[in-house]
Every structure is written in structure tokens, then in C-alpha cells.
Design a protein around this motif. Structure first.
Motif, PDB file in Angstrom:
ATOM      1  N   LEU A 106      -1.153  -1.849 -17.347  1.00  0.00           N
ATOM      2  CA  LEU A 106      -1.843  -0.755 -16.664  1.00  0.00           C
ATOM      3  C   LEU A 106      -2.667  -1.253 -15.484  1.00  0.00           C
ATOM      4  N   GLU A 107      -3.148  -2.492 -15.570  1.00  0.00           N
ATOM      5  CA  GLU A 107      -3.927  -3.040 -14.462  1.00  0.00           C
ATOM      6  C   GLU A 107      -3.064  -3.332 -13.248  1.00  0.00           C
ATOM      7  N   SER A 108      -1.751  -3.416 -13.453  1.00  0.00           N
ATOM      8  CA  SER A 108      -0.842  -3.675 -12.333  1.00  0.00           C
ATOM      9  C   SER A 108      -0.461  -2.386 -11.609  1.00  0.00           C
ATOM     10  N   MET A 109      -0.871  -1.247 -12.132  1.00  0.00           N
ATOM     11  CA  MET A 109      -0.449   0.043 -11.610  1.00  0.00           C
ATOM     12  C   MET A 109      -1.151   0.363 -10.284  1.00  0.00           C
ATOM     13  N   THR A 110      -0.363   0.643  -9.257  1.00  0.00           N
ATOM     14  CA  THR A 110      -0.909   1.054  -7.962  1.00  0.00           C
ATOM     15  C   THR A 110      -0.183   2.310  -7.502  1.00  0.00           C
ATOM     16  N   ALA A 111      -0.923   3.238  -6.930  1.00  0.00           N
ATOM     17  CA  ALA A 111      -0.342   4.493  -6.454  1.00  0.00           C
ATOM     18  C   ALA A 111      -0.721   4.704  -4.998  1.00  0.00           C
TER      19      ALA A 111
ATOM     20  N   GLU B 263       6.307  16.610   4.835  1.00  0.00           N
ATOM     21  CA  GLU B 263       6.534  15.959   3.554  1.00  0.00           C
ATOM     22  C   GLU B 263       5.437  14.958   3.234  1.00  0.00           C
ATOM     23  N   ALA B 264       5.003  14.966   1.963  1.00  0.00           N
ATOM     24  CA  ALA B 264       4.089  13.955   1.444  1.00  0.00           C
ATOM     25  C   ALA B 264       4.814  13.206   0.340  1.00  0.00           C
ATOM     26  N   VAL B 265       4.712  11.892   0.366  1.00  0.00           N
ATOM     27  CA  VAL B 265       5.439  11.051  -0.586  1.00  0.00           C
ATOM     28  C   VAL B 265       4.443  10.341  -1.498  1.00  0.00           C
ATOM     29  N   PHE B 266       4.605  10.563  -2.809  1.00  0.00           N
ATOM     30  CA  PHE B 266       3.805   9.871  -3.820  1.00  0.00           C
ATOM     31  C   PHE B 266       4.613   8.697  -4.345  1.00  0.00           C
ATOM     32  N   MET B 267       3.998   7.515  -4.382  1.00  0.00           N
ATOM     33  CA  MET B 267       4.681   6.317  -4.861  1.00  0.00           C
ATOM     34  C   MET B 267       3.804   5.620  -5.897  1.00  0.00           C
ATOM     35  N   LEU B 268       4.404   5.300  -7.022  1.00  0.00           N
ATOM     36  CA  LEU B 268       3.714   4.582  -8.091  1.00  0.00           C
ATOM     37  C   LEU B 268       4.481   3.302  -8.390  1.00  0.00           C
ATOM     38  N   GLU B 269       3.756   2.195  -8.459  1.00  0.00           N
ATOM     39  CA  GLU B 269       4.376   0.906  -8.742  1.00  0.00           C
ATOM     40  C   GLU B 269       3.658   0.246  -9.909  1.00  0.00           C
ATOM     41  N   THR B 270       4.446  -0.340 -10.802  1.00  0.00           N
ATOM     42  CA  THR B 270       3.897  -1.104 -11.920  1.00  0.00           C
ATOM     43  C   THR B 270       4.627  -2.439 -11.978  1.00  0.00           C
TER      44      THR B 270
ATOM     45  N   TYR C 192       8.304  -1.012 -13.308  1.00  0.00           N
ATOM     46  CA  TYR C 192       9.118   0.019 -12.673  1.00  0.00           C
ATOM     47  C   TYR C 192       8.362   0.668 -11.527  1.00  0.00           C
ATOM     48  N   SER C 193       9.061   1.528 -10.790  1.00  0.00           N
ATOM     49  CA  SER C 193       8.445   2.305  -9.713  1.00  0.00           C
ATOM     50  C   SER C 193       8.905   3.754  -9.815  1.00  0.00           C
ATOM     51  N   ILE C 194       8.089   4.649  -9.279  1.00  0.00           N
ATOM     52  CA  ILE C 194       8.378   6.084  -9.280  1.00  0.00           C
ATOM     53  C   ILE C 194       8.052   6.624  -7.892  1.00  0.00           C
ATOM     54  N   THR C 195       8.937   7.436  -7.337  1.00  0.00           N
ATOM     55  CA  THR C 195       8.695   8.074  -6.043  1.00  0.00           C
ATOM     56  C   THR C 195       8.980   9.560  -6.158  1.00  0.00           C
ATOM     57  N   ALA C 196       8.059  10.373  -5.662  1.00  0.00           N
ATOM     58  CA  ALA C 196       8.240  11.830  -5.656  1.00  0.00           C
ATOM     59  C   ALA C 196       7.918  12.357  -4.260  1.00  0.00           C
TER      60      ALA C 196
END
Length: 216
Positions: free
Chosen positions: A143-148, A187-194, A197-201
Motif C-alpha cells: 500500500l505504501e507503493s501506491m501512487t495516484a 478528458e480527465a485521466v485517473f492513473m493508479l500505480e502499485t 499492477y496499474s489502473i487507468t480510467a
């Protein structure tokens, strides 16, 4: 709001449709919140301009590919009468997990769900990832590696200034003063990185209009 699909990677692979279909009626602009049905509230929170389905993509070198022998054997038997174990029916299987990313601070979502945010989240865009995976395969997510990040073309990107994890949703807060949004931004892009894995919306800002105003 957590889904799992199986993508069969055979040759070039099969792509998954990414088009988000919204109700043509846009009930949120035609009815008062008190008149919204439970089905409409669910639609608003799972399949609307403020709610995007996004893939959980393993970081390079951490894909969960395997082989699935349940796919029909297309080899037509032995080649030249010789026995072979390399059946065309064994194709790589990549499990693709999906989550729902919701713009929680948008006015229609607040009207529908009555969410109460921490005081520190005032004057922030709040984006929630529902049922965020805490494991990727056999590996735990740090969880400490999580950046958004929240990004808009021509305006740059800002980092999340606060994270609020819970059992069903993890919320990320972005200071409004650092990134001003308007419907003309498109458009606004949300990006999450751990670490796993990564997530983009991607949110279409032109569609996120509530009572005649951009609702973010």
C-alpha cells in the motif's frame, strides 16, 4: 463492483470492448434526486459518466498467464502420424480483473449516495476505486507503493494528496486548486500505480454535466 474476465491470447489475441454505454434518458438531469429509483442510483454509481470500468493490468514481468486446455483442439490430430504434446488447443490465458472507478465527489454521486468525506478532503476531487485488489496472483500489494495521478491534456498532472482505504473502496483526493477542470478540457485521466499492477480510467468531462454545470 469487481469483475474478472478471461482473455484468450492466441496469435494477436482478442480485444475487449471498452465503450461505456450511458442511459439516453440522463435521468439525473430530468428528475430530482429524491425521485431516483434504486436501479437508477446503481446505474449512476456503476455505469454513468462518473463511473468507469477499468482493467487491473499486471506490471511487466508479473502477468498471470497460464494455459487452458479446455479450448477446443484445432490441430486436427497427429501431424504426419507423429504424436505431439503441443496442441493448438492449449492457448495462453490471461485473467484480466476489472474494477469500477467512481468520481465520488461529483454532485450527483453525493446526492445519490450521501457519502461523507473526511474534513481534509474538502476542496478536493475525490476518486474511488471499488474493491481494489490487495493481491496480484500470490503477491501482496504494498500500500505504501501506491501512487495516484490525475491528468488533463495541456494542463499537466497532479498527484493525490490523500488516500482513504476501506474494505469496499479506496478513495484518492486531488487538490482542486492545483488542477482546474472545465468541460472544454474534454478528458480527465485517473492513473493508479502499485508495485504489482496499474489502473487507468478515462472520464469524458463533456458528459459529466449535472444541472447545467460540470460536476466533479
Amino acid at each position: 463492483m469487481n469483475r474478472r474476465r478471461w482473455v484468450y491470447a492466441f496469435g494477436g489475441g482478442l480485444g475487449l470492448a471498452a465503450t461505456q454505454l450511458f442511459g439516453a434518458s440522463q435521468f439525473w438531469n430530468k428528475k430530482e434526486p429524491s425521485a431516483w429509483t434504486s436501479e437508477e442510483v446503481l446505474q449512476l454509481a456503476t455505469k454513468s459518466p462518473w463511473a468507469m470500468v477499468a482493467r487491473v493490468l499486471p506490471n511487466p514481468g508479473r502477468d498471470r498467464g497460464s494455459f487452458d486446455s479446455t479450448v477446443p483442439d484445432l490441430s486436427g490430430g497427429n501431424a504426419g502420424g507423429r504424436s505431439t504434446n503441443n496442441r493448438l488447443g492449449d492457448v495462453a490465458v490471461i485473467p484480466v480483473e476489472e474494477v469500477t472507478v467512481v468520481w465520488e465527489s461529483a454532485e450527483p454521486l453525493k446526492d445519490a449516495l450521501k457519502t461523507v468525506f473526511p474534513r481534509d478532503f474538502a476542496n478536493h476531487y475525490v476518486i474511488g476505486v471499488h474493491e481494489l485488489p490487495l493481491n496480484e496472483g500470490r503477491q501482496k500489494v504494498n500500500l505504501e507503493s501506491m501512487t495516484a495521478h490525475l491528468q488533463v491534456r495541456g494542463k499537466g498532472s497532479i498527484d493525490s494528496g490523500g488516500i482513504l482505504p476501506s474494505r469496499s473502496v479506496t478513495m484518492f483526493a486531488f487538490a482542486k486548486e492545483l488542477l482546474t477542470l472545465s468541460a472544454t478540457d474534454k478528458e480527465a485521466v485517473f492513473m493508479l500505480e502499485t508495485n504489482q499492477y496499474s489502473i487507468t480510467a478515462r472520464f469524458g468531462l463533456k458528459e459529466m454535466v449535472y444541472r447545467g454545470k460540470l460536476a466533479v
